[in-house]
Motif scaffolding. Structure first.
Motif, short mmCIF file in Angstrom:
data_model
loop_
_atom_site.label_atom_id
_atom_site.label_comp_id
_atom_site.label_asym_id
_atom_site.label_seq_id
_atom_site.Cartn_x
_atom_site.Cartn_y
_atom_site.Cartn_z
N GLU A 60 -14.42 11.68 0.83
CA GLU A 60 -14.15 12.77 -0.17
C GLU A 60 -14.92 12.51 -1.37
O GLU A 60 -14.62 11.37 -1.94
N LEU A 61 -15.76 13.22 -1.85
CA LEU A 61 -16.23 12.81 -2.92
C LEU A 61 -15.69 13.67 -4.32
O LEU A 61 -15.07 14.52 -4.22
N PRO A 62 -15.65 12.94 -5.52
CA PRO A 62 -16.41 11.58 -5.61
C PRO A 62 -15.60 10.59 -5.02
O PRO A 62 -14.20 10.32 -4.73
N ALA A 63 -16.45 9.62 -4.57
CA ALA A 63 -15.66 8.41 -4.06
C ALA A 63 -15.81 7.22 -4.49
O ALA A 63 -17.04 6.97 -5.25
N VAL A 64 -14.87 6.49 -4.71
CA VAL A 64 -14.88 5.16 -5.30
C VAL A 64 -15.48 4.06 -4.60
O VAL A 64 -15.11 3.87 -3.39
N PHE A 65 -16.20 3.33 -5.08
CA PHE A 65 -16.65 2.09 -4.76
C PHE A 65 -15.85 0.96 -4.35
O PHE A 65 -14.99 0.93 -4.97
N GLY A 66 -16.12 0.22 -3.33
CA GLY A 66 -15.59 -1.07 -3.06
C GLY A 66 -14.34 -1.15 -1.72
O GLY A 66 -13.91 -0.14 -1.59
N ASN A 67 -14.72 -2.34 -1.19
CA ASN A 67 -13.91 -2.35 -0.03
C ASN A 67 -13.15 -3.78 -0.06
O ASN A 67 -12.51 -4.30 0.89
N GLU A 68 -12.98 -4.53 -1.20
CA GLU A 68 -12.10 -5.55 -1.16
C GLU A 68 -11.60 -5.70 -2.59
O GLU A 68 -12.17 -5.62 -3.59
N VAL A 69 -10.34 -6.02 -2.70
CA VAL A 69 -9.58 -6.29 -4.15
C VAL A 69 -8.70 -7.10 -3.94
O VAL A 69 -8.18 -7.77 -2.97
N ALA A 70 -8.15 -7.69 -5.25
CA ALA A 70 -6.95 -8.54 -5.61
C ALA A 70 -6.17 -7.92 -6.49
O ALA A 70 -6.87 -7.68 -7.74
N GLY A 71 -4.88 -7.81 -6.72
CA GLY A 71 -4.15 -7.28 -7.72
C GLY A 71 -2.82 -7.52 -7.83
O GLY A 71 -2.19 -8.56 -6.85
N VAL A 72 -2.01 -6.72 -8.43
CA VAL A 72 -0.66 -6.83 -8.45
C VAL A 72 0.06 -5.61 -7.94
O VAL A 72 -0.42 -4.76 -8.40
N VAL A 73 1.07 -5.77 -7.09
CA VAL A 73 1.61 -4.56 -6.66
C VAL A 73 2.33 -3.86 -7.81
O VAL A 73 3.30 -4.47 -8.62
N GLU A 74 2.04 -2.53 -7.95
CA GLU A 74 2.76 -1.59 -9.08
C GLU A 74 3.85 -0.87 -8.33
O GLU A 74 4.80 -0.42 -9.19
N GLU A 75 3.46 -0.24 -7.26
CA GLU A 75 4.38 0.59 -6.67
C GLU A 75 4.35 0.33 -4.93
O GLU A 75 3.27 -0.16 -4.54
N VAL A 76 5.59 0.58 -4.32
CA VAL A 76 5.54 0.36 -2.86
C VAL A 76 5.97 1.71 -2.33
O VAL A 76 6.79 2.26 -2.48
N GLY A 77 5.07 1.90 -1.16
CA GLY A 77 5.20 3.18 -0.61
C GLY A 77 6.49 3.24 0.38
O GLY A 77 6.97 2.05 0.84
N PRO A 78 6.81 4.39 1.02
CA PRO A 78 7.81 4.51 2.17
C PRO A 78 7.28 3.80 3.23
O PRO A 78 6.28 3.36 3.87
N ASP A 79 8.41 3.21 4.04
CA ASP A 79 8.26 2.40 5.26
C ASP A 79 7.64 1.16 4.98
O ASP A 79 7.10 0.58 6.02
N VAL A 80 7.57 0.41 3.74
CA VAL A 80 6.89 -0.68 3.50
C VAL A 80 8.07 -2.03 3.68
O VAL A 80 9.01 -1.78 2.68
N THR A 81 7.76 -3.13 4.37
CA THR A 81 8.44 -4.38 3.98
C THR A 81 7.79 -5.20 3.81
O THR A 81 6.49 -5.38 4.20
N GLY A 82 8.18 -6.41 3.27
CA GLY A 82 7.52 -7.41 2.95
C GLY A 82 6.67 -7.81 1.62
O GLY A 82 6.19 -9.07 1.47
N PHE A 83 6.65 -6.41 1.04
CA PHE A 83 6.11 -6.52 -0.29
C PHE A 83 7.17 -5.92 -1.43
O PHE A 83 7.76 -5.17 -1.15
N ALA A 84 6.88 -6.60 -2.54
CA ALA A 84 7.65 -5.93 -3.74
C ALA A 84 6.90 -5.77 -4.97
O ALA A 84 5.76 -6.22 -5.04
N VAL A 85 7.30 -5.12 -6.00
CA VAL A 85 6.37 -4.94 -7.56
C VAL A 85 6.60 -6.36 -7.94
O VAL A 85 7.44 -6.99 -7.89
N GLY A 86 5.36 -6.44 -8.35
CA GLY A 86 5.05 -7.83 -8.99
C GLY A 86 4.54 -8.68 -7.96
O GLY A 86 3.82 -9.65 -8.76
N ASP A 87 4.38 -8.55 -6.75
CA ASP A 87 3.60 -9.57 -5.98
C ASP A 87 2.29 -9.60 -5.97
O ASP A 87 1.53 -8.52 -6.54
#
Length: 309
Positions: A60-87
């Motif tokens: 869908e355009l406009p489309a954001v470039f990039g296929n790999e990232v590293a960063g800090v978890v800001e929000e966790v979506g539904p049905d997610v386990t093993g990750f928390a905000v701040g990871d």
């Protein structure tokens, strides 16, 4: 709103722009990550031209470039386990990573060890993971000889190191200017060019046991001619012709388990990301041109400043 580097239509560099977009919200099985670094890969500019993997739908355009990232978890979506905000995490974004925020599916997201920088971690999910998948696919015994074409690029640099970690001898084909880099990986350097096959034969008179091609075209065809067993021919650069040569494309796993294995090699000192140049987000165009025009040695990474809340 947050900043992102996008392409507004399919085409050339003139279709690119740094824009403000809505901060995305994570859906089921997703993480919202504040991006600290984003790796730059050839697939990024190829997607701008309309290239898509088999079965992949149009962006869908406009489309954001990039296929790999590293960063800090800001929000966790539904049905997610093993990750928390701040990871601190790294992985493959759902739809682009040259941005202040990105959505990551937990299926291809891994925890970043404290001893690995965001910049180095961002260089792993595409290039290093592709390299790992290919080396595992070849399944060579210790002492075997692997020929890597395009050994001076992001995937080649990682493939040489991973193969060496498994006890495999590596011959790397790359330009003369990348000789020191290839040899620093523990590989034997062979200069690229029309006569590279002669250099390979001189370096391995007994022959090579496998080929990991990252160039395609005539280079792939020539490399195939150096093999007696074409089932040990794989490519990430010539998928359109590899079947006729008796080989196969690199079979990508695209799992969090592979990312865990790759980063473990980094922690153990067996794999370096070889990030050779970094750019801020507002110079993403320069980062992408460096890769698109073939001037990159090792990995190029965009470092994203911490986004304002």
């Amino acid at each position: 709103m947050s900043k992102a580097y996008v392409f507004t239509r399919y085409g050339g560099p003139e279709a690119e722009a740094l824009v403000e977009i809505e901060r995305p919200a994570p859906g089921p099985g997703q993480l919202l990550v504040a991006v600290r670094a984003a790796g730059v890969n050839p697939v990024d500019w190829k997607q701008r031209t309309g290239h898509a993997r088999p079965g992949e739908s149009a962006r869908e355009l406009p489309a954001v470039f990039g296929n790999e990232v590293a960063g800090v978890v800001e929000e966790v979506g539904p049905d997610v386990t093993g990750f928390a905000v701040g990871d601190e995490v790294f992985g493959n974004p759902v739809a682009g990573g040259y941005a202040e925020y990105a959505l990551l599916p937990v299926t291809v997201t891994a925890h970043k060890p404290a001893g690995v920088s965001f910049t180095d971690a961002a260089a792993l999910p595409v290039a290093a993971a592709t390299a790992y998948d290919g080396v595992r696919q070849l399944d060579l015994p210790a002492g075997a000889t692997l020929l890597v074409t395009g050994a001076g690029g992001g995937v080649g640099v990682a493939a040489a190191q991973i193969a060496r970690a498994f006890g495999v001898r590596v011959i790397g084909v790359a330009s003369a200017g990348k000789k020191d880099l290839v040899e620093s990986l523990g590989a034997v350097h062979v200069p690229s060019g029309p006569d590279f096959a002669a250099g390979v034969r001189a370096a391995a008179p007994e022959g090579v046991d496998a080929v990991y091609d990252l160039v395609g075209g005539d280079v792939l065809r020539t490399a195939a001619g150096l093999l007696s067993d074409r089932t040990k021919l794989i490519t990430a650069g010539g998928k359109d012709i590899v079947a006729e040569l008796g080989g196969a494309p690199v079979a990508r796993a695209r799992t969090a388990a592979v990312l865990d294995e790759v980063v473990r090699l980094v922690v153990d000192g067996a794999l370096r990301s070889y990030v050779t140049e970094t750019f801020p987000l507002d110079r993403a165009a320069e980062a992408l041109r460096t890769v698109e025009e073939g001037h990159a040695t090792g990995k190029i990474v965009i470092e994203v400043a911490e986004a304002a809340v």
